[in-house]
Scaffold this motif. Structure first.
Motif, mmCIF file in Angstrom:
data_model
loop_
_atom_site.group_PDB
_atom_site.id
_atom_site.type_symbol
_atom_site.label_atom_id
_atom_site.label_comp_id
_atom_site.label_asym_id
_atom_site.label_seq_id
_atom_site.Cartn_x
_atom_site.Cartn_y
_atom_site.Cartn_z
ATOM 1 N N ARG A 1 0.871 -1.183 0.000
ATOM 2 C CA ARG A 1 0.000 0.000 0.000
ATOM 3 C C ARG A 1 0.901 1.223 0.000
ATOM 4 N NH1 ARG A 1 -5.515 -1.049 1.449
ATOM 5 N NH2 ARG A 1 -5.824 -3.179 0.744
ATOM 6 N N ASP B 1 -3.213 5.216 8.489
ATOM 7 C CA ASP B 1 -4.525 4.616 8.755
ATOM 8 C C ASP B 1 -4.882 3.796 7.527
ATOM 9 O OD1 ASP B 1 -7.579 4.752 8.275
ATOM 10 O OD2 ASP B 1 -7.327 5.169 10.403
ATOM 11 N N ASP C 1 -7.525 3.275 6.007
ATOM 12 C CA ASP C 1 -8.450 3.935 5.075
ATOM 13 C C ASP C 1 -7.791 5.040 4.259
ATOM 14 O OD1 ASP C 1 -10.581 2.295 5.840
ATOM 15 O OD2 ASP C 1 -10.991 3.575 7.575
ATOM 16 N N SER C 2 -6.657 5.542 4.700
ATOM 17 C CA SER C 2 -5.994 6.617 3.961
ATOM 18 C C SER C 2 -4.914 6.102 3.016
ATOM 19 C CB SER C 2 -5.380 7.636 4.927
ATOM 20 O OG SER C 2 -4.327 7.045 5.658
#
Length: 54
Positions: free
Chosen positions: A4, A49, A51-52
Motif C-alpha cells: 500500500r 490509517d 483507510d488513507s
C-alpha cells in the motif's frame, strides 16, 4: 502482506490478522527500516490509517 502507499507515495506493507469476529491489521515499513512496524509514515510523518492508504 499487501503493498500500500501513503498519500506521499511511500510504500508500506499491510499484514491482516484474523481476530475472533473481525480483522486487524499491522503496517510495516517497506523501505527505510524495512520490516519495522510503523504508525506514522517514515517519509512524511503522517499518521498511517488503513483507510488513507492507496
Amino acid at each position: 502482506m499487501q503493498k500500500r502507499f501513503c498519500t506521499c507515495g511511500f510504500m508500506v506493507l499491510v499484514d491482516y490478522i484474523m481476530n475472533t469476529n473481525s480483522f486487524a491489521y499491522r503496517i510495516f515499513s517497506a523501505g527505510i527500516n524495512a520490516g519495522r512496524k510503523v504508525e506514522t509514515c517514515p517519509c512524511c510523518g503522517r499518521p498511517l490509517d488503513i483507510d488513507s492508504l492507496r
